[in-house]
Design a protein around this motif. Structure first.
Motif, PDB file in Angstrom:
ATOM      1  N   ASP A   1       0.809  -1.221   0.000  1.00  0.00           N
ATOM      2  CA  ASP A   1       0.000   0.000   0.000  1.00  0.00           C
ATOM      3  C   ASP A   1       0.841   1.270   0.000  1.00  0.00           C
ATOM      4  O   ASP A   1       0.631   2.178  -0.793  1.00  0.00           O
ATOM      5  CB  ASP A   1      -0.931  -0.001   1.218  1.00  0.00           C
ATOM      6  CG  ASP A   1      -1.970  -1.118   1.137  1.00  0.00           C
ATOM      7  OD1 ASP A   1      -2.040  -1.770   0.088  1.00  0.00           O
ATOM      8  OD2 ASP A   1      -2.695  -1.317   2.123  1.00  0.00           O
TER       9      ASP A   1
ATOM     10  N   LEU B   1       2.876   1.891  -3.187  1.00  0.00           N
ATOM     11  CA  LEU B   1       2.000   2.202  -4.315  1.00  0.00           C
ATOM     12  C   LEU B   1       1.646   3.679  -4.324  1.00  0.00           C
ATOM     13  O   LEU B   1       1.775   4.365  -5.347  1.00  0.00           O
ATOM     14  CB  LEU B   1       0.730   1.347  -4.216  1.00  0.00           C
ATOM     15  CG  LEU B   1      -0.288   1.522  -5.339  1.00  0.00           C
ATOM     16  CD1 LEU B   1       0.285   1.040  -6.657  1.00  0.00           C
ATOM     17  CD2 LEU B   1      -1.567   0.748  -5.006  1.00  0.00           C
TER      18      LEU B   1
ATOM     19  N   ILE C   1      -2.003  -5.599  -8.182  1.00  0.00           N
ATOM     20  CA  ILE C   1      -2.779  -5.158  -7.023  1.00  0.00           C
ATOM     21  C   ILE C   1      -3.921  -6.142  -6.817  1.00  0.00           C
ATOM     22  O   ILE C   1      -4.622  -6.498  -7.766  1.00  0.00           O
ATOM     23  CB  ILE C   1      -3.360  -3.747  -7.240  1.00  0.00           C
ATOM     24  CG1 ILE C   1      -2.234  -2.735  -7.387  1.00  0.00           C
ATOM     25  CG2 ILE C   1      -4.256  -3.334  -6.069  1.00  0.00           C
ATOM     26  CD1 ILE C   1      -1.326  -2.627  -6.195  1.00  0.00           C
TER      27      ILE C   1
ATOM     28  N   ARG D   1      -7.424  -6.687  -4.569  1.00  0.00           N
ATOM     29  CA  ARG D   1      -8.389  -6.028  -3.684  1.00  0.00           C
ATOM     30  C   ARG D   1      -9.701  -6.810  -3.707  1.00  0.00           C
ATOM     31  O   ARG D   1      -9.885  -7.738  -4.509  1.00  0.00           O
ATOM     32  CB  ARG D   1      -8.662  -4.570  -4.136  1.00  0.00           C
ATOM     33  CG  ARG D   1      -7.428  -3.717  -4.258  1.00  0.00           C
ATOM     34  CD  ARG D   1      -6.776  -3.457  -2.919  1.00  0.00           C
ATOM     35  NE  ARG D   1      -7.397  -2.347  -2.197  1.00  0.00           N
ATOM     36  CZ  ARG D   1      -7.061  -1.994  -0.974  1.00  0.00           C
ATOM     37  NH1 ARG D   1      -6.127  -2.666  -0.327  1.00  0.00           N
ATOM     38  NH2 ARG D   1      -7.630  -0.963  -0.379  1.00  0.00           N
TER      39      ARG D   1
ATOM     40  N   ALA E   1      -2.957   1.520 -11.049  1.00  0.00           N
ATOM     41  CA  ALA E   1      -2.994   0.551  -9.953  1.00  0.00           C
ATOM     42  C   ALA E   1      -3.397   1.237  -8.647  1.00  0.00           C
ATOM     43  O   ALA E   1      -4.185   0.699  -7.859  1.00  0.00           O
ATOM     44  CB  ALA E   1      -1.640  -0.119  -9.807  1.00  0.00           C
TER      45      ALA E   1
ATOM     46  N   TRP F   1      -6.620   0.513  -6.291  1.00  0.00           N
ATOM     47  CA  TRP F   1      -6.423   0.260  -4.867  1.00  0.00           C
ATOM     48  C   TRP F   1      -7.327   1.163  -4.029  1.00  0.00           C
ATOM     49  O   TRP F   1      -7.932   0.732  -3.048  1.00  0.00           O
ATOM     50  CB  TRP F   1      -4.953   0.508  -4.522  1.00  0.00           C
ATOM     51  CG  TRP F   1      -4.636   0.439  -3.058  1.00  0.00           C
ATOM     52  CD1 TRP F   1      -4.301  -0.668  -2.340  1.00  0.00           C
ATOM     53  CD2 TRP F   1      -4.638   1.540  -2.133  1.00  0.00           C
ATOM     54  NE1 TRP F   1      -4.085  -0.337  -1.021  1.00  0.00           N
ATOM     55  CE2 TRP F   1      -4.286   1.010  -0.868  1.00  0.00           C
ATOM     56  CE3 TRP F   1      -4.901   2.906  -2.254  1.00  0.00           C
ATOM     57  CZ2 TRP F   1      -4.197   1.812   0.267  1.00  0.00           C
ATOM     58  CZ3 TRP F   1      -4.810   3.704  -1.114  1.00  0.00           C
ATOM     59  CH2 TRP F   1      -4.465   3.159   0.131  1.00  0.00           C
TER      60      TRP F   1
END
Length: 552
Positions: free
Chosen positions: A32, A35, A108, A110, A137, A141
């Motif tokens: 996280d 990113l 990614i 999720r 991405a 996210w």
């Protein structure tokens, strides 16, 4: 439509691509914090401390999107560009399969939704051959939820996103039966957002639910008996017509005990008991005309440090100009649901009808001539309005056609499979629960526009539309939930429209103030004829819906 043999080859190719990317040495599994940090390196910081990014492609590529698979999911008719995509698909996927072994990717993972029954696991593989594409991405996210550690959620959905693909071969290829989408040659975030949502709606349909392109909220309002009523509300509408605006509005419900709880702004999955599962934690708003006065809840969330602007004008000092459309009128932003506090619900899911005083379904259309601002619908008329999905094109869909009449079943351009199924499902649901489900059509456009077509084909606006303001439409919604609107049989249409609405002078929007009787009759007749012709394309549709279209 491709042959069965060819389809099997495409499936095998896609499965090989996904399996390779899952464990490839050229794929980074981003955490996280890295990113966000990497996305910020390629973005502008605004006066609000959030970031702004810009894409080369500034709207969805609908005419370059095609569904591939069995007859159940294949499109019945193809645009010439889509036909070309299908004809070249085997060669294209061969090239993709070679390319993914060379380009750097970020992965990614999720979850969509936040429940234990239907919460699709979403994995996006984004090529960062252009390093700034890390933003795609990051935006995915931000929009979705962290994966649940204690369980493997189903179904599993995949997107392979290669924005740097040749412009001449731009395409979005959807494989519903293996829950995979391939996006080539566009860097517009909307393709990944809708890619996951489109697939989830298809997967929800396989489980007996109905995916709706709709916002969802809970409204508490004082009824005519003086007591507080609790309603669920679903607001269906095409992008850019006011779905998010009115989902995230209080409607000035200020009496003690009144208020709203915002659930979702874009897609929900409706069940037979009237409950609906939510999908996202990040709302994808259209920033055109955004201001703190007419949309205070949205404005506050959009200037949060967490927000992400896309294609919004930002100057060299970081100042934001929501009303500058030099680059596009389709400016966008992701705002986190948590930044809508204190108006958010604890859950993103809508309760069942039996847990509330009722469910209100509002179909947003955007018309500029003779369609009234509001209409009260019978179950049959609601089924008809669902199937007609009328509005005008916006810059989010096709900027070249912005303002033109458009129809999309369920105001949902992302339906996969037989659209009659969706219409029949919805009508059966409303009819079975008509004692607790109210349906309305709301026109967020206005009335009175006159456009003249010149001999050379150009169109000239002779009189601008009398627009309905956000506050005025909000007053109509407030009147619906409080039960204070006085309805009457409309002189020109076979439904009830408002004779009185507290907080708005409805007489300012009567069509008789803008057109003579002959013109009104002609426009109503023309629109009804278009509707009847359109509905003929759905041979599996419930006959009650067809009859309602013919008389509405």
């Amino acid at each position: 439509m491709i042959s069965t043999t060819s389809f099997e080859n495409e499936i095998q190719s896609i499965n090989r691509i996904v399996q390779y990317l899952k464990g490839a040495p050229n794929v980074i599994n981003s955490t996280d914090w890295t990113l966000r940090r990497n996305a910020e390196r390629h973005a502008l910081f605004t006066q609000f401390g959030n970031i702004a990014v810009h894409s080369t492609v500034k709207n969805r590529s609908a005419k370059l999107t095609v569904c591939i698979g069995s007859p159940e999911v294949c499109q019945t008719s193809l645009h010439p560009l889509q036909t070309e995509i299908v004809n070249n698909l085997a060669k294209t996927l061969d090239s993709v399969e070679l390319y993914i072994r060379k380009a750097p990717f970020v992965r990614i993972n999720r979850n969509m939704g936040d429940n234990r029954e239907f919460s699709p696991n979403c994995t996006i593989f984004v090529s960062i051959q252009r390093p700034e594409m890390i933003r795609l991405a990051y935006m995915a996210w931000a929009a979705l939820f962290p994966p649940k550690q204690e369980q493997e959620t189903e179904p599993k959905q995949y997107i392979i996103y290669i924005p740097e693909w040749q412009e001449s071969a731009r395409q979005i290829v959807v494989f519903p039966e293996i829950s995979t989408t391939v996006v080539l040659g566009t860097d517009y975030y909307g393709e990944s957002k809708k890619g996951f949502l489109r697939m989830a709606m298809w997967n929800a349909k396989q489980r007996g639910m109905l995916g709706l392109h709709a916002g969802a909220k809970i409204i508490k309002a004082r009824g005519s008996d003086g007591g507080i009523k609790k309603y669920g509300m679903l607001i269906l509408g095409l992008s850019g017509t006011g779905k998010t605006t009115h989902t995230c509005h209080t409607h000035d419900l200020s009496d003690e005990g009144e208020g709203i709880e915002i659930l979702q702004d874009d897609v929900v999955f409706l069940k037979k008991d009237g409950s609906a599962y939510g999908s996202e934690r990040g709302f994808y708003l259209k920033t055109e005309g955004l201001d703190a006065v007419s949309q205070p809840i949205i404005y506050k969330a959009s200037i949060s440090r967490n927000a992400i602007f896309e294609n919004v004008m930002v100057d060299y000092e970081g100042n934001v100009f929501f009303d500058d459309y030099t680059l596009t009128s389709n400016g966008r932003g992701i705002m986190l649901r948590s930044d809508l506090h204190p108006y958010i619900s604890d859950s993103i899911d809508l309760p069942a009808i039996d847990e509330m005083d009722g469910l209100i379904v509002a179909f947003i259309t955007r018309r500029h001539t003779v369609v009234p601002l509001a209409a009260k619908l019978t179950p049959e008329q609601a089924g008809a309005v669902f199937m007609l999905g009328e509005s005008i094109e916006t810059s989010a869909g096709d900027p070249k056609r912005a303002g033109e009449s458009v129809r999309s079943v369920g105001t949902n351009p992302f339906i996969i499979g037989d659209k009659s199924y969706d219409g029949n499902w919805f009508y059966d649901f409303v009819k079975r629960n008509e004692d607790k489900v109210q349906c309305y059509q709301l026109n967020t456009g206005g009335v009175g526009e006159i456009i003249e077509k010149l001999p050379d084909g150009k169109k000239v606006t002779k009189r601008k539309v009398k627009r309905v303001e956000i506050a005025e439409m909000s007053a109509i919604i407030r009147g619906i939930v409080r039960g204070t609107i006085k309805w009457e049989n409309d002189r020109h249409w076979n439904f009830e429209s408002p004779a009185y609405v507290d907080g708005i002078d409805i007489s300012n929007y009567r069509v008789e103030k803008f057109y003579d009787e002959a013109s009104i009759a002609q426009q109503v007749s023309d629109l009804r004829r278009e509707r009847i012709e359109y509905i003929k394309g759905f041979d599996k549709l419930n006959k009650e819906i067809v009859k309602a279209v013919e008389t509405i």
